[in-house]
Write an enzyme that holds these catalytic residues in place. Structure first.
Site, PDB file in Angstrom:
ATOM      1  N   HIS A 117     -30.405  53.684  21.712  1.00 18.19           N
ATOM      2  CA  HIS A 117     -29.929  54.631  22.225  1.00 18.19           C
ATOM      3  C   HIS A 117     -30.619  54.841  23.617  1.00 18.19           C
ATOM      4  O   HIS A 117     -30.327  55.720  24.424  1.00 18.19           O
ATOM      5  CB  HIS A 117     -31.316  55.880  21.634  1.00 18.19           C
ATOM      6  CG  HIS A 117     -33.089  55.158  22.109  1.00 18.19           C
ATOM      7  ND1 HIS A 117     -33.464  54.227  21.149  1.00 18.19           N
ATOM      8  CD2 HIS A 117     -33.561  55.821  23.030  1.00 18.19           C
ATOM      9  CE1 HIS A 117     -35.080  53.986  21.767  1.00 18.19           C
ATOM     10  NE2 HIS A 117     -34.633  55.269  22.906  1.00 18.19           N
ATOM     11  N   ASP A 118     -31.068  53.779  24.320  1.00 14.66           N
ATOM     12  CA  ASP A 118     -31.114  53.300  26.012  1.00 14.66           C
ATOM     13  C   ASP A 118     -29.908  52.989  26.630  1.00 14.66           C
ATOM     14  O   ASP A 118     -29.842  53.081  27.736  1.00 14.66           O
ATOM     15  CB  ASP A 118     -32.271  53.272  26.153  1.00 14.66           C
ATOM     16  CG  ASP A 118     -33.393  53.498  26.247  1.00 14.66           C
ATOM     17  OD1 ASP A 118     -33.949  54.939  25.697  1.00 14.66           O
ATOM     18  OD2 ASP A 118     -35.180  53.243  25.692  1.00 14.66           O
TER      19      ASP A 118
HETATM   20  O1  TEU Z   1     -37.941  53.228  26.403  1.00 10.18           O
HETATM   21  C1  TEU Z   1     -38.575  52.164  27.740  1.00 10.18           C
HETATM   22  C2  TEU Z   1     -37.617  52.349  29.392  1.00 10.18           C
HETATM   23  O2  TEU Z   1     -38.338  51.529  29.935  1.00 10.18           O
HETATM   24  C3  TEU Z   1     -36.206  52.859  29.704  1.00 10.18           C
HETATM   25  O3  TEU Z   1     -36.415  53.983  30.020  1.00 10.18           O
HETATM   26  C4  TEU Z   1     -35.384  52.107  29.283  1.00 10.18           C
HETATM   27  O4  TEU Z   1     -35.596  51.217  30.947  1.00 10.18           O
HETATM   28  C5  TEU Z   1     -34.276  53.094  30.860  1.00 10.18           C
HETATM   29  O5  TEU Z   1     -33.678  54.015  29.486  1.00 10.18           O
HETATM   30  C6  TEU Z   1     -32.976  51.469  30.831  1.00 10.18           C
HETATM   31  O6  TEU Z   1     -32.593  52.486  31.864  1.00 10.18           O
HETATM   32  C7  TEU Z   1     -38.228  53.517  25.880  1.00 10.18           C
HETATM   33  C8  TEU Z   1     -37.396  55.057  25.024  1.00 10.18           C
HETATM   34  O7  TEU Z   1     -36.803  53.643  24.360  1.00 10.18           O
HETATM   35  C9  TEU Z   1     -36.822  55.153  25.875  1.00 10.18           C
HETATM   36  O8  TEU Z   1     -35.735  56.110  24.885  1.00 10.18           O
HETATM   37  C10 TEU Z   1     -38.152  56.434  25.979  1.00 10.18           C
HETATM   38  O9  TEU Z   1     -37.505  57.217  27.767  1.00 10.18           O
HETATM   39  C11 TEU Z   1     -38.961  55.340  27.030  1.00 10.18           C
HETATM   40  O10 TEU Z   1     -39.549  54.597  26.652  1.00 10.18           O
HETATM   41  C12 TEU Z   1     -40.201  56.021  27.779  1.00 10.18           C
HETATM   42  O11 TEU Z   1     -40.674  56.917  26.558  1.00 10.18           O
END
Ligand code: TEU
Ligand code: CA
Length: 536
Positions: free
Chosen positions: A312-313
């Site tokens: 999802h990221d």
């Molecule tokens: O993601 C960790 C994280 O570092 C992300 O923000 C990632 O670096 C970025 O999306 C890529 O550019 C986790 C979760 O999977 C994410 O959805 C959350 O936003 C984040 O932690 C904070 O909980």
């Protein structure tokens, strides 16, 4: 080595907001997921990683939790959660909960109290300093936010509505373990641990990832919670090397089942540059090198790999590394075959099994993700054009993966009867679950086949891995186990590629092409992917 159920499992990630809406408010929900369990059972997966469904003000779509033991109203009720757990368990599908304990929401009762009453025990559950240092938030700007009432700053490595927890505080750690046990007692199958490598941070030394006490905390957590239970635990660890992954997942270390490593994801942007500076073409030799390193270093007695293309990221792997315009279905199958036949537990992100694609976002009004929005603000402030910024977001922004799941050809792709919270992809008339199920040649059935192979083929679970020396754009490896050997070869390009193999191909295990012609002509057509049993 001891066999574990999660060695054979294939995990399917559900992003609840975008999976299936059951009540027409345009937001996916728990009842929607329960409705679709038949579909997931047909796919064959045996575990679901559920992105957060807890109570939350949704500043970061639920990764900002205000109550770990309550369900967000937009997703349903605790009764809906228990119904999902029961129905899934009846089908042999375990539910892996997302555990977000590096930070809470600023609306969590602990933080509310900490802020209101600096003398409360809760104050020390968070990280407060009189002066900020240079730590930066992943979502832009300083990681320190001034609390005007007390004149102190609190740490937030993500948004200012996600204050970091202070893991130095033993009472806080115990509260987290108690909460985990409440969920374990409900019958969940494990935890995916959000940014778990940050919990050992030492803010004053500007150490965030892989702090010195990280592994002590995890051992303590394991002992207090899942250690003697048969659960899958997977840590999200952006900074993991194979050495570090061994400390987490080594069978004698009593920490986690496995971690997500992101080294291959680093190939999406320019080396050592922010993710927004995109790398247009996949460096296939580098990809081979990275995967081979992880395969070889995490031997079955030293740890366990997880295997994933996206989540999802991340953007859809098919959009940026496949060939969505010319070979959408074939390249989607090729990526699946390449990944799922390596050693480790595969994770499928919702929609990958039907070949969903990145969304053609036009302008900033279509963007919902806090990371993209903050990036755009910053970049506009630096004088960059919206056009430029949109090019990055369109390629790599997190909303790409978060658009609604495409179920059928009815309005809103069958995701909702209302207005969906993010736009539905214009390609849904062609790309949707109903069409995929109706076509025996679809991507869906390649995934179904790969998932079913894990249930019977020991070589696939435990066999040795060896990378073969091939043309740059061909990724080929063997798996060997108890006198049996298998060749997996994939052409990761739009061009034909020479490919010769010294051994003798016998039966085909799975392919997306005419297997015989590859070996007769010593040539792979674009995106050919094949797994054959071989004799040396
Ligand atoms: O993601 C960790 C994280 O570092 C992300 O923000 C990632 O670096 C970025 O999306 C890529 O550019 C986790 C979760 O999977 C994410 O959805 C959350 O936003 C984040 O932690 C904070 O909980
Ligand atoms: Ca809903």
């Amino acid at each position: 080595m001891q066999e574990k159920w999660w060695h054979r499992a294939t995990v399917y990630q559900v992003y609840p907001r975008s999976f299936k809406d059951s009540n027409g408010d345009g937001i996916g929900d728990l009842k929607g997921i329960t409705e679709k369990l038949d579909y997931l059972e047909k796919l064959g997966i045996t575990a679901i990683w559920l992105s957060p469904v807890y109570q939350s003000p949704m500043d970061d779509n639920g990764y900002d939790i205000s109550d770990y033991e309550a369900i967000a109203e937009i997703f349903g009720s605790m009764a809906d959660m228990e119904e999902l757990l029961d129905s899934a368990n009846q089908r042999g599908i375990k539910i892996i909960m997302d555990l977000v304990v590096n930070h809470t929401s600023d609306e969590h009762a602990w933080f509310v109290e900490a802020r209101k009453n600096p003398d409360s025990p809760e104050r020390d559950f968070y990280v407060w300093r009189d002066q900020p240092n240079h730590l930066m938030s992943t979502f832009g700007g300083s990681a320190w936010e001034l609390d005007e009432a007390s004149g102190q700053y609190y740490l937030h490595l993500f948004s200012r509505k996600q204050p970091d927890l202070n893991w130095e505080n033993a009472a806080l750690r115990q509260k987290i373990y108690d909460m985990m046990n409440v969920w374990i007692d409900k019958g969940i199958g494990g935890f995916r641990m959000d940014v778990i490598d940050l919990i050992g941070k030492i803010p004053d030394q500007e150490i965030t990832g892989n702090g010195p006490k990280l592994h002590d905390y995890l051992k303590e957590m394991s002992l207090a919670t899942f250690g003697n239970k048969d659960l899958l635990t997977v840590g999200e660890t952006w900074g993991a090397t194979p050495e570090i992954a061994k400390t987490y997942s080594g069978p004698d270390n009593q920490e986690l089942s496995m971690v997500f490593q992101f080294e291959h994801i680093g190939l999406q942007h320019k080396p050592d540059r922010p993710k927004w500076e995109i790398e247009k073409e996949l460096d296939v030799p580098k990809l081979k090198e990275i995967f081979a390193k992880w395969q070889l270093e995490l031997g079955v007695n030293e740890g366990w790999n997880s295997l994933f293309w996206d989540n999802h990221d991340l953007p859809r792997a098919l959009s940026i590394w496949g060939s969505p315009e010319h070979y959408r279905e074939k390249s989607a199958k090729a990526l699946a075959i390449l990944l799922h036949l390596m050693r480790g537990t595969p994770y499928i992100y919702q929609g990958d099994e039907i070949g969903m694609l990145n969304y053609p976002f036009k302008d900033l009004t279509e963007i919902a993700d806090i990371e993209s929005i903050n990036y755009a603000k910053e970049a506009l402030g630096e004088g960059r054009s919206e056009q430029d910024i949109m090019a990055s977001i369109r390629h790599i922004g997190r909303d790409n993966a978060r658009i609604p799941m495409q179920w059928n050809t009815s309005p809103q792709a069958g995701f909702t009867t209302g207005q969906s919270w993010l736009p539905v992809h214009p390609d849904f008339q062609e790309i949707n679950v109903a069409s995929a199920l109706a076509d025996p040649q679809s991507i869906f059935y390649t995934y179904q086949h790969l998932i079913s192979l894990r249930k019977t083929e020991d070589w696939l679970i435990y066999g040795d891995f060896e990378l073969l020396d091939t043309e740059d754009k061909v990724f080929a490896y063997t798996r060997q186990y108890q006198g049996k050997a298998y060749l997996i070869a994939v052409n990761l390009s739009d061009d034909t590629q020479p490919f010769s193999f010294a051994g003798q191909p016998e039966a085909t295990v799975i392919s997306n092409t005419d297997v015989a012609s590859i070996f007769q002509n010593q040539m792979m057509q674009p995106w050919d992917a094949v797994c054959v049993a071989i004799r040396y």
